[in-house]
Design an enzyme around this catalytic site. Structure first.
Site, PDB file in Angstrom:
ATOM      1  N   SER A 181      67.045  51.566  47.741  1.00 13.30           N
ATOM      2  CA  SER A 181      66.581  50.494  48.851  1.00 13.30           C
ATOM      3  C   SER A 181      65.202  50.850  49.498  1.00 13.30           C
ATOM      4  O   SER A 181      64.744  51.934  49.370  1.00 13.30           O
ATOM      5  CB  SER A 181      67.228  49.853  49.902  1.00 13.30           C
ATOM      6  N   ASP A 182      64.191  49.738  49.690  1.00 13.08           N
ATOM      7  CA  ASP A 182      62.776  50.060  50.383  1.00 13.08           C
ATOM      8  C   ASP A 182      63.466  50.499  51.858  1.00 13.08           C
ATOM      9  O   ASP A 182      64.739  50.064  52.270  1.00 13.08           O
ATOM     10  CB  ASP A 182      61.987  48.938  50.502  1.00 13.08           C
ATOM     11  N   TRP A 183      62.396  51.096  52.579  1.00 16.72           N
ATOM     12  CA  TRP A 183      62.898  51.795  53.798  1.00 16.72           C
ATOM     13  C   TRP A 183      63.391  50.584  54.874  1.00 16.72           C
ATOM     14  O   TRP A 183      62.247  49.585  55.199  1.00 16.72           O
ATOM     15  CB  TRP A 183      61.705  52.788  54.266  1.00 16.72           C
ATOM     16  N   GLY A 184      64.577  50.418  55.176  1.00 11.82           N
ATOM     17  CA  GLY A 184      65.090  49.473  55.999  1.00 11.82           C
ATOM     18  C   GLY A 184      65.102  47.990  55.604  1.00 11.82           C
ATOM     19  O   GLY A 184      65.468  47.025  56.087  1.00 11.82           O
ATOM     20  N   GLY A 185      65.287  48.318  53.891  1.00 14.57           N
ATOM     21  CA  GLY A 185      65.560  46.921  53.113  1.00 14.57           C
ATOM     22  C   GLY A 185      66.813  46.840  53.022  1.00 14.57           C
ATOM     23  O   GLY A 185      67.024  46.019  52.020  1.00 14.57           O
TER      24      GLY A 185
END
Ligand code: GLC
Length: 731
Positions: free
Chosen positions: A270-274
């Site tokens: 995932s993207d960071w915090g995504g």
């Protein structure tokens, strides 16, 4: 076959065929080797999965530090060690995104994505990947979060500088090479951001509505090729939604297309915090949840996931599949016997940065031949502008590089000119960025009259004035789009004043995305476009300005004459409403729109001048009629009319008259960048598959190669078509 005597031609033929057969054998061996090693890796993974406890498996599926995940020490499984990013291996970062302030984490600053694209040179993209991979290994990172190549749908997107271009074919050729280069070092590329992450406004929650044909023909091809040709081992799901579902839990994108149709065997990160859920994300294709804020056991893929498995909402099989993918990456990287020391900050890597920078610089105008600088006549040069002394390795939100060094434009000129020429420097404007709101760049600084006055004085007392203006890495940034195409910091006033003071004024614009330089195009006679061009930026610029390098860069995206010309803006389809954006332009992105709608841009896709000129002749194809499985071989000649050698990028576009569906007026299907000696002629050959001419049929949900005539256009840009021929495809 007994060979008694060979003519020269026969010998050449034999040599060619021997080499050709040899190449096939080598490729066969390479793919056999890969199959053998993959089978061996699968066996090892099977054994490990049986030994892992569920808690250990879950621990591998989420971050346990800002860029890493947990391994399983008792079984000798290392964790994932990721790092940004496309510009080079990022300095070590602490939780909260503050620098770790180490003294051991400098790296090579490589030219930005759109600079690499402006070279139109896939070999340079490979070298970039190779070196980035070597540096990642030296910093003990087994995943580098690059390359990034979302399509430039709006010129305002803050990450246009990080990405490549507006064309899926150019994106594809560069992405595959960058991935292969990175992974040649047994470091995993992480291609991003999957998918349709084409704006920063509300990127964390914007929902993209795009038709299937545009998704398949424009937004997915480079990702598909990165996976199916480049064999990328990881991919990053984007922050945004696609058709109502977050990309990090979008079954259509991750399961049906990526893992199903494309056969992806690596891990979706995932993207960071995504990440936005436990069960949905786990069951719809996400493999690893990354993020930057502890406590990591609160993550969706931590305790919550263990509970979901125990509650039967996520199967053990699904968990084992995620672990299998992560181990697949680890066995190809940190557990590979080739994951050795790597190299970092080497002269070879600086040379790669220089070669990319020097081939990326675009000559936009030179109608009074102020360039290259005539150093036998010039005794003084005014070097003016904040971008003459500004560095670009850090800045803005997101990934930068703690560059060991960066040669600025002024330093480059000083390096190359020494004391042969007097340099009068004036800053001219301040590029200090003042941001107040989120999402949109609302920088509104005006010109400083005193700074302009100082610049005018420098220009008046110099034979030539060179202005270095444009954006910078604060002005163009992740997490915020630009508000308009205008030059910032009051630069136009500076340009007007300096140009009035010295008719020999040369404009160098530095940026990663299109700007409105219409007034400069109208009033100035020498215009050079450069980029956030890596650690050798200044040396490459100085070599182009002095003629040691003949510029060969070509624009990787259209420069609109005004924002309203650009499709997403003409159709009021950006940035969307109520966190929804509809890609109303469909497949007509970039030059596809401008050419089909007959709109004259400021500068077209693929445009770039040289210090010489080139003529194209003798465009031929190997046949006139083709069947669907055929390859179209195209040849032509390129003559260099001038006294300096140069490199020309010949672009091959295809146009389908009387198609049964809407088609863009032309589409790029091949290109070749060739060196041509002064007064010399180069024979150029290119090819493409007949299947590359297909359109995606939304009704039948399949690619259709339409029979009939196709025009083949050879151009020096999308608007400078030099030769044309026609081929016929049979039913
Ligand atoms: C960022 C970016 C992504 C980057 C990641 C880690 O928000 O979207 O490209 O790799 O977080 O820094």
């Amino acid at each position: 076959m007994l060979i008694k005597s060979l003519s020269a031609k026969g010998f050449l033929l034999l040599t060619f065929s021997t080499v050709f057969v040899g190449t096939i054998v080598a490729q066969e061996k390479k793919s056999q080797d890969r199959l053998v090693s993959d089978a061996a890796i699968e066996t090892k993974i099977d054994v490990l999965i049986k030994k892992l406890t569920m808690e250990e498996k879950i621990g591998m599926l989420h971050a346990n530090s800002i860029f890493g995940t947990a391994g399983v020490e008792r079984l000798g499984i290392p964790g994932l060690m990721t790092d940004d990013g496309p510009l080079g291996v990022r300095e070590d970062i602490k939780e909260g995104w503050a620098s770790a302030n180490l003294t051991t984490d400098s790296a090579t600053f490589f030219p930005n994505g759109s600079a690499i694209a402006a070279t139109w040179n896939p070999t340079l993209a490979y070298r970039y990947g190779h070196d980035l991979g070597e540096e990642s290994k030296a910093r003990k990172k087994n995943i580098i979060l690059a390359p990034a190549f979302n399509i430039a749908r709006t010129p305002l997107c803050g990450r246009t500088y990080e990405y490549y271009s507006e064309d899926p074919y150019l994106n594809t050729r560069l992405a595959v090479q960058a991935v292969e280069g990175i992974q040649s070092q047994n470091v995993a590329a992480c291609v991003k951001h999957f998918a349709v992450n084409n704006q920063e406004v509300e990127r964390g929650r914007i929902n993209v509505e795009v038709d299937e044909r545009a998704l398949r023909e424009i937004y997915l091809p480079a990702f598909k090729a990165a996976i199916t040709e480049g064999n990328a081992w990881t991919i990053m799901s984007a922050y945004n939604k696609l058709r109502g579902a977050y990309c990090s839990e979008n079954s259509y994108l991750l399961q049906k297309i990526l893992k199903g149709e494309w056969g992806f065997k690596g891990a979706v990160i995932s993207d960071w915090g995504g990440t936005h859920s436990t069960v949905n994300a786990a069951n719809n294709g996400l493999d690893v949840e990354m993020g930057s804020d502890p406590p990591y056991n609160n993550y969706y893929f931590a305790a919550k996931l263990l509970d979901s498995v125990k509650a039967g909402k996520v199967s053990i099989k699904a968990i084992d599949e995620k672990v299998r993918r992560i181990l697949w990456v680890i066995y190809h990287t940190s557990l590979s016997d080739k994951f050795t020391d790597g190299k970092i900050n080497t002269p070879e890597h600086s040379k790669t940065a220089y070669d990319i920078a020097s081939e990326s610089i675009v000559l936009l105008k030179n109608d009074r031949h102020l360039l290259p600088l005539n150093l036998s006549a010039i005794k003084s040069i005014a070097v003016i502008g904040d971008n003459a002394t500004r560095t670009f390795h850090l800045g803005g939100f997101g990934a930068g590089v703690k560059a060991r060094y960066e040669v600025t434009a002024l330093a480059g000129l000083q390096n190359r000119l020494g004391n042969k020429v007097t340099i009068n420097f004036a800053q001219g404007y301040s590029g200090v960025f003042k941001q107040t709101g989120p999402n949109i760049n609302d920088e509104t600084s005006k010109a400083d009259p005193a700074m302009i006055q100082e610049a005018v004085a420098a220009a008046k007392k110099s034979d030539v004035a060179i202005l270095f203006i444009g954006g910078n890495r604060d002005y163009e940034s992740e997490s915020r789009d630009r508000r308009d195409l205008g030059l910032p910091f009051g630069e136009q006033d500076l340009v007007d004043a300096v140009t009035a003071a010295n008719p020999n004024t040369i404009i160098v614009v530095v940026g990663g995305a299109p700007y409105d330089i219409g007034k400069i195009k109208q009033n100035n006679h020498a215009i050079v476009w450069s980029w956030y061009n890596g650690c050798e930026n200044g040396n490459a610029l100085a070599d182009v300005l002095t003629g040691k390098i003949n510029p060969s860069g070509k624009l990787p995206f259209t420069f609109p004459a005004s924002l309203g010309q650009s499709p997403a803006h003409a159709l009021n389809a950006y940035p969307g409403n109520d966190f929804n954006v509809k890609y109303k332009e469909g497949i007509l992105v970039g030059y596809r729109w401008f050419d089909t709608k007959r709109i004259e841009p400021l500068y077209p896709f693929g445009y770039g001048l040289s210090y010489t000129t080139f003529d194209y002749t003798d465009l031929t194809t190997d046949k006139k009629t083709y069947k669907k499985g055929d390859v179209v071989q195209v040849a032509l000649k390129v003559k260099n009319n001038g006294q300096v050698s140069g490199k020309e990028t010949i672009q091959l576009y295809v146009s389908k008259p009387h198609s049964v569906v809407l088609r863009p007026e032309k589409e790029l299907k091949a290109f070749a960048k060739v060196p041509v000696d002064a007064n010399g002629t180069a024979r150029v050959s290119m090819k493409f598959n007949v299947s590359d001419l297909a359109y995606f049929d939304e009704t039948g949900k399949k690619w259709v190669t339409e029979p009939g005539d196709y025009k083949i256009l050879a151009g020096s840009s999308s608007r400078d078509i030099r030769l044309l021929t026609t081929i016929h495809v049979t039913r």
